[in-house]
Motif scaffolding. Structure first.
Motif, PDB file in Angstrom:
ATOM      1  N   LYS A  33      41.057  42.975  33.104  1.00 43.30           N
ATOM      2  CA  LYS A  33      40.877  42.536  34.490  1.00 43.30           C
ATOM      3  C   LYS A  33      40.196  43.643  35.275  1.00 43.30           C
ATOM      4  O   LYS A  33      40.587  44.806  35.191  1.00 43.30           O
ATOM      5  N   TYR A  34      39.147  43.287  36.032  1.00 41.36           N
ATOM      6  CA  TYR A  34      38.401  44.239  36.847  1.00 41.36           C
ATOM      7  C   TYR A  34      38.457  43.787  38.319  1.00 41.36           C
ATOM      8  O   TYR A  34      38.401  42.594  38.613  1.00 41.36           O
ATOM      9  N   ILE A  44      27.615  40.855  32.293  1.00 44.00           N
ATOM     10  CA  ILE A  44      28.711  41.241  31.409  1.00 44.00           C
ATOM     11  C   ILE A  44      28.307  40.980  29.965  1.00 44.00           C
ATOM     12  O   ILE A  44      27.824  39.893  29.633  1.00 44.00           O
ATOM     13  N   GLN A  45      28.487  41.997  29.116  1.00 42.14           N
ATOM     14  CA  GLN A  45      28.217  41.867  27.679  1.00 42.14           C
ATOM     15  C   GLN A  45      29.406  42.424  26.911  1.00 42.14           C
ATOM     16  O   GLN A  45      30.038  43.392  27.343  1.00 42.14           O
ATOM     17  N   LEU A  98      35.549  33.563  30.762  1.00 45.29           N
ATOM     18  CA  LEU A  98      35.587  34.370  31.979  1.00 45.29           C
ATOM     19  C   LEU A  98      36.245  33.584  33.103  1.00 45.29           C
ATOM     20  O   LEU A  98      35.974  32.393  33.285  1.00 45.29           O
ATOM     21  N   ASN A  99      37.124  34.244  33.873  1.00 45.59           N
ATOM     22  CA  ASN A  99      37.714  33.664  35.074  1.00 45.59           C
ATOM     23  C   ASN A  99      37.421  34.574  36.268  1.00 45.59           C
ATOM     24  O   ASN A  99      37.554  35.796  36.152  1.00 45.59           O
ATOM     25  N   VAL A 100      37.035  33.991  37.397  1.00 46.57           N
ATOM     26  CA  VAL A 100      36.704  34.754  38.605  1.00 46.57           C
ATOM     27  C   VAL A 100      37.614  34.298  39.734  1.00 46.57           C
ATOM     28  O   VAL A 100      37.798  33.088  39.947  1.00 46.57           O
ATOM     29  N   SER A 101      38.181  35.253  40.477  1.00 44.54           N
ATOM     30  CA  SER A 101      39.106  34.909  41.557  1.00 44.54           C
ATOM     31  C   SER A 101      38.385  34.193  42.694  1.00 44.54           C
ATOM     32  O   SER A 101      38.859  33.199  43.218  1.00 44.54           O
ATOM     33  N   THR A 107      38.499  38.242  35.161  1.00 40.42           N
ATOM     34  CA  THR A 107      39.168  38.554  33.900  1.00 40.42           C
ATOM     35  C   THR A 107      38.383  37.974  32.735  1.00 40.42           C
ATOM     36  O   THR A 107      37.697  36.959  32.868  1.00 40.42           O
ATOM     37  N   ILE A 108      38.508  38.635  31.582  1.00 46.52           N
ATOM     38  CA  ILE A 108      37.998  38.111  30.312  1.00 46.52           C
ATOM     39  C   ILE A 108      39.216  37.741  29.471  1.00 46.52           C
ATOM     40  O   ILE A 108      40.122  38.557  29.292  1.00 46.52           O
TER      41      ILE A 108
END
Length: 426
Positions: free
Chosen positions: A109-110, A124-125, A34-37, A50-51
């Motif tokens: 990407k959300y 998140i699952q 997982l990456n977070v902005s 994003t995953i």
């Protein structure tokens, strides 16, 4: 003697390389991460996460995301994402049957927008499948979003001036000086519950969304044994709107007899959103245009508690409200669960039926691909097992062979010493 030692060292090095190679072949390099902005942002700003995939082939996946839709606003995401209340579901599969799986890429990407929070957690699952339809990995993670304190005050002031209307009579925050109020506060939820053994009063903090609204609090002192009601009445600045919030406070030494929780809440052939939990009191459900009555199962945690269900009959098109009231065995403590049931009209039902047909076709295609790949997967698994057996026997043989060489070397060394001793004696 030197030749024997050299051979021994060479064989041991060879053995070590074989074991290392075998371990590398079986080492799992797959990764889903997982990456977070940004996790510290101002209210009103957007953030994304994003995953991602690394060294893993994914031909299908199912990702579920849970968030508080009153604090966070979903902005964008993959096309195959459905949002229902506080839950998002993204489903994808390779339409080529696994010929073009996803690998080493940004999978999804959300983007969300923060409404007004101090902190919030996003759960998140995910489940990920290969081309044969076999689950290759599960994924569970979460993100904690924290509002930037330096800009929080300015953001709230702008919101109050530009967005909060003069006829707004809702609360922005409601809390007590003791923990235990349920459910978690929401401006649109007006009924709350609290249990105590010995408190005679509670300090109530009620902050309106419009700072100019009038707030009147009554009933929060001089609690008697039994049921007490705290009333918080909010009047809008223009006096055209009023909202009443209530906190039902039960004061009793027998807390078990004041249990009003449901153990089970379900509707036959209907899915509740969110999934039932005894501390969640409001739910949503959608039914077909031909549904007239609901078969509701509501079982209390305590056998002697009483349950009354109203509103599940003669459903009309559009919104219908079902109330489930639980009366505790003490005879006076109550709690109410609510289900907002939406009944589709004929046109909406046609659209839903078409969507269901498409989903069934996709599911059947996946199942067919899984069946076709079963034999191939079995053969592949068999080959892997046989290969592992061969490698294991190879390592065992080398270990035994090395031990034999060590014994021979030790024997030769001892024999040489013995011969030298004999010569010295002579």
């Amino acid at each position: 003697m030197k030749k024997i030692v050299f051979c021994l060292v060479f064989l041991l090095i060879l053995l070590g390389n074989c074991i290392k190679s075998f371990a590398m072949q079986n080492e799992n390099q797959d990764s889903i991460y997982l990456n977070v902005s940004n996790t510290e942002i101002k209210n009103g700003e957007e953030f994304s996460f994003t995953i991602n995939l690394a060294n893993i082939d994914v031909a299908a996946f199912d990702i579920q995301i849970y968030f508080n839709n009153e604090l966070l606003e979903y902005v964008s995401g993959p096309e195959n994402t459905n949002v229902v209340g506080n839950k998002m579901i993204t489903v994808w599969y390779d339409e080529t049957g696994g010929e073009k799986p996803k690998q080493n890429c940004e999978l999804v990407k959300y983007t969300f927008k923060v409404k007004e929070i101090e902190s919030e957690y996003i759960a998140i699952q995910g489940e990920f499948y290969n081309a044969e339809g076999t689950k290759i990995q599960s994924f569970t993670d979460g993100i904690e979003i924290i509002a930037n304190e330096e800009t929080q005050t300015e953001t709230i002031e702008i919101s109050e001036e530009s967005e909060v209307t003069s006829n707004n009579s809702k609360l922005k925050n409601l809390r007590l000086n003791h923990e235990g109020m349920t459910p978690v506060f929401s401006p649109d939820v007006t009924e709350y519950y609290f249990l105590t053994e010995d408190l005679s009063a509670l300090e109530v903090t009620a902050i309106p969304e419009n700072a100019n609204a009038d707030v009147m609090i009554s009933g929060n002192t001089n609690f008697k044994e039994g049921l007490n009601t705290i009333v918080i009445e909010v009047t809008s600045p223009d006096k055209t709107s009023k909202t009443q919030y209530t906190i039902s406070v039960t004061k009793t030494k027998e807390l078990e007899k004041a249990n009003t929780n449901l153990e089970t809440l379900a509707i036959e052939n209907v899915t509740l959103e969110p999934e039932f939990a005894n501390d969640i009191y409001q739910y949503h459900a959608t039914v077909s245009n031909t549904t007239e009555n609901l078969n509701i199962l509501a079982i209390p945690e305590k056998q002697n508690a009483k349950v009354e269900v109203t509103g599940g009959e003669n459903l009309q098109y559009g919104n219908n409200v079902v109330n489930i009231q639980v009366m505790a065995e003490n005879g006076y403590t109550t709690k109410q669960y609510k289900i907002n049931v939406y009944k589709r009209n004929e046109e909406e039902q046609k659209i839903a039926d078409e969507e269901q047909k498409v989903n069934i076709q996709k599911l059947n295609a996946i199942l067919e691909e899984q069946e076709e790949g079963d034999e191939e997967q079995k053969q592949s698994n068999h080959n892997i097992i046989e290969n592992m057996k061969e490698n294991v026997w190879f390592v065992v043989i080398y270990i035994i062979f090395s031990i034999i060489i060590v014994i021979i070397v030790i024997y030769r060394i001892k024999k040489e010493k013995t011969d030298k001793n004999k010569k010295s004696v002579r």
